[in-house]
Design an enzyme around this catalytic site. Sequence first.
Site, PDB file in Angstrom:
ATOM      1  CB  SER A 247      22.499 -26.355  -2.746  1.00 52.14           C
ATOM      2  OG  SER A 247      22.115 -27.387  -3.643  1.00 52.14           O
ATOM      3  CG  ASP A 270      23.134 -30.223   1.987  1.00 50.78           C
ATOM      4  OD1 ASP A 270      21.511 -31.259   2.412  1.00 50.78           O
ATOM      5  OD2 ASP A 270      23.260 -31.175   2.797  1.00 50.78           O
ATOM      6  CG  HIS A 327      19.154 -29.364  -0.367  1.00 50.73           C
ATOM      7  ND1 HIS A 327      20.551 -29.303  -0.331  1.00 50.73           N
ATOM      8  CD2 HIS A 327      18.463 -28.902  -1.431  1.00 50.73           C
ATOM      9  CE1 HIS A 327      21.138 -28.785  -1.413  1.00 50.73           C
ATOM     10  NE2 HIS A 327      20.091 -28.864  -2.046  1.00 50.73           N
TER      11      HIS A 327
HETATM   12  C1  LIG Z   1      11.259 -29.768  -9.149  1.00 53.63           C
HETATM   13  C2  LIG Z   1      11.871 -28.300  -9.014  1.00 53.63           C
HETATM   14  N1  LIG Z   1      13.607 -29.140  -9.173  1.00 53.63           N
HETATM   15  C3  LIG Z   1      14.211 -28.245 -10.256  1.00 53.63           C
HETATM   16  C4  LIG Z   1      16.093 -29.259 -10.462  1.00 53.63           C
HETATM   17  C5  LIG Z   1      13.552 -29.515  -7.829  1.00 53.63           C
HETATM   18  C6  LIG Z   1      13.970 -28.515  -7.085  1.00 53.63           C
HETATM   19  N2  LIG Z   1      14.269 -28.413  -5.909  1.00 53.63           N
HETATM   20  C7  LIG Z   1      13.983 -28.929  -4.656  1.00 53.63           C
HETATM   21  C8  LIG Z   1      13.582 -27.786  -4.007  1.00 53.63           C
HETATM   22  C9  LIG Z   1      13.435 -26.162  -3.578  1.00 53.63           C
HETATM   23  C10 LIG Z   1      11.754 -26.866  -3.943  1.00 53.63           C
HETATM   24  C11 LIG Z   1      11.016 -25.862  -2.712  1.00 53.63           C
HETATM   25  C12 LIG Z   1      11.584 -24.479  -2.244  1.00 53.63           C
HETATM   26  C13 LIG Z   1      10.881 -23.473  -1.974  1.00 53.63           C
HETATM   27  C14 LIG Z   1       9.224 -24.395  -1.686  1.00 53.63           C
HETATM   28  C15 LIG Z   1       8.437 -22.745  -0.974  1.00 53.63           C
HETATM   29  F1  LIG Z   1       6.998 -23.411  -0.964  1.00 53.63           F
HETATM   30  F2  LIG Z   1       8.967 -23.032   0.328  1.00 53.63           F
HETATM   31  F3  LIG Z   1       7.823 -21.771  -1.363  1.00 53.63           F
HETATM   32  C16 LIG Z   1       9.154 -24.890  -1.903  1.00 53.63           C
HETATM   33  C17 LIG Z   1      10.148 -26.205  -2.148  1.00 53.63           C
HETATM   34  C18 LIG Z   1      11.952 -27.372  -4.641  1.00 53.63           C
HETATM   35  C19 LIG Z   1      13.128 -27.950  -2.740  1.00 53.63           C
HETATM   36  C20 LIG Z   1      16.008 -28.395  -5.682  1.00 53.63           C
HETATM   37  O1  LIG Z   1      16.614 -27.939  -7.002  1.00 53.63           O
HETATM   38  C21 LIG Z   1      16.876 -28.324  -4.943  1.00 53.63           C
HETATM   39  N3  LIG Z   1      18.257 -28.052  -5.138  1.00 53.63           N
HETATM   40  C22 LIG Z   1      17.931 -26.646  -4.373  1.00 53.63           C
HETATM   41  S1  LIG Z   1      16.784 -25.719  -3.730  1.00 53.63           S
HETATM   42  C23 LIG Z   1      17.603 -24.404  -3.763  1.00 53.63           C
HETATM   43  C24 LIG Z   1      16.479 -23.506  -2.820  1.00 53.63           C
HETATM   44  C25 LIG Z   1      15.631 -23.326  -4.371  1.00 53.63           C
HETATM   45  C26 LIG Z   1      14.354 -21.771  -3.850  1.00 53.63           C
HETATM   46  C27 LIG Z   1      14.413 -21.793  -2.568  1.00 53.63           C
HETATM   47  F4  LIG Z   1      13.302 -21.176  -2.638  1.00 53.63           F
HETATM   48  C28 LIG Z   1      15.055 -22.152  -1.485  1.00 53.63           C
HETATM   49  C29 LIG Z   1      16.058 -22.744  -2.078  1.00 53.63           C
HETATM   50  N4  LIG Z   1      19.040 -25.777  -4.263  1.00 53.63           N
HETATM   51  C30 LIG Z   1      20.726 -26.818  -5.727  1.00 53.63           C
HETATM   52  O2  LIG Z   1      21.492 -26.251  -6.215  1.00 53.63           O
HETATM   53  C31 LIG Z   1      19.998 -28.232  -5.768  1.00 53.63           C
HETATM   54  C32 LIG Z   1      19.313 -28.417  -5.241  1.00 53.63           C
HETATM   55  C33 LIG Z   1      19.608 -29.625  -5.940  1.00 53.63           C
HETATM   56  C34 LIG Z   1      20.302 -29.885  -7.200  1.00 53.63           C
HETATM   57  C35 LIG Z   1      21.290 -29.002  -6.994  1.00 53.63           C
END
Ligand SMILES: CCN(CC)CCN(C[C@]12C[C@](c3ccc(C(F)(F)F)cc3)(C1)C2)C(=O)Cn1c(SCc2ccc(F)cc2)nc(=O)c2c1C=CC2
Length: 402
Positions: A247, A270, A327
């Site tokens: 990402s 991704d 993702h």
């Molecule tokens: C509300 C927050 N809002 C912030 C901008 C959007 C938050 N979001 C979607 C999420 C990460 C999610 C997640 C994690 C972990 C649990 C758990 F419950 F398992 F712990 C649940 C739910 C919340 C799915 C993303 O950011 C998606 N994303 C990611 S996710 C990378 C990641 C983060 C934390 C982790 F533990 C594992 C992986 N990496 C990127 O580089 C980019 C994006 C979007 C654009 C660029």
Amino acid sequence: MGNSCSNNLGIPPAKGPNAVGCSDFMMDHTVEGTFFRLYYPCVASDNAENPDWIPCKGYFYGLADFMKINRGLSEKIFNYLFGSFKIPAALNGSYKQNGKYPVVIFSHGLGAFRTLYSAICTELASQGFIVASVEHRDESASATYFYHQKPQEPEKDEASSPKPNPEPPENLVEEWMYYRSLKPGESEFPLRNKQVKQRADECIKALDTLIQINSGKKMENVLQTEFDWTTLENSMDLCRIAVMGHSFGGATVIEALCKDVNFKCGIALDAWMFPLDEEIYVRVKQPIFFINSEKFQWAGNISRMRKLDSSSTSMQRKMITIKGTVHQSFPDFTFLTGNWIGKILKLKGELDPQVGIDLCNRASLAFLQRHLGLDKDFNQWDHLIEGKDHNLIPGTNVTEIS
Ligand SMILES: CCN(CC)CCN(C[C@]12C[C@](c3ccc(C(F)(F)F)cc3)(C1)C2)C(=O)Cn1c(SCc2ccc(F)cc2)nc(=O)c2c1C=CC2
């Protein structure tokens, strides 16, 4: 292994011929220093201790902040759900000397940190790679920490100032950096563009540190781990180095390839292309492999990837999409909850997470063999690079808004 005994959850053990060792490295202790988790082929041993997947509770606080949920509540939830998971690797296992191994630098996504991609990193190490999963200090990680020199205190006698346990290294004080969310009204591109440049520099700095370690130089690892880094002398094939990331880490791959030709090729999982400058598309020359989930991509993001495709027919640019993945199918969370929680939290897609990560790992290994010139048998998976599998789509399933 963590909770695996109770509900057969857990990060899957690697499939390659080598046992995997894992050790953390931080040098120097400041925020400008380098911090990574190293995965490497190690001597198999039956009394190996597995490292914790989430190293300490500061990371739970960080995840809570990132997800905008209450810290106290989330600490209990995260601790209960994920607190006891272990990584299928031997903590500080003895390095297995067997010629020089190719090197991969791995860059985590927004809100992640260095330990969350162990299913990918342990698989690569088991197949004969040395993998450094960097922890970024650009405020895009959920949490990270570093140290700073304790201000000289007036001499106190021992009794009045009991030492914290375990004592931080020397007279250093641990300091935590958490995820920086956008301020109201702040435009996103300037922040993300600055961060992606810092992230690329941190990948290059981690590589430079590995080069010093490879030279046998005595390194000062601020984290006093039980691992003798001098055993890694002459362990790395410095002509065979790749950069990989998820990402935001995928954008970091492109930026790092541009900045340092020591990275011979890149694998972007991704990729989130938004943080990149327009002019980067014509500047990057190395082979790039885009491995996409079915649900994350959108036309604008794909069209940016295509710019990398079209502007350089000669360089091997490849793209595949894994059907039934989301993702979060790339980070380890996809293995750590039951099916229905996983689907609700969008941590799992329709495809069995193990099948998804196997396709990603095997396609990556085939691509690395082709572009690092390895003499292994990963070419058995060349068809995956072309998307030839019932769970794969060549290129993308996103229809272009031309
Ligand atoms: C509300 C927050 N809002 C912030 C901008 C959007 C938050 N979001 C979607 C999420 C990460 C999610 C997640 C994690 C972990 C649990 C758990 F419950 F398992 F712990 C649940 C739910 C919340 C799915 C993303 O950011 C998606 N994303 C990611 S996710 C990378 C990641 C983060 C934390 C982790 F533990 C594992 C992986 N990496 C990127 O580089 C980019 C994006 C979007 C654009 C660029």
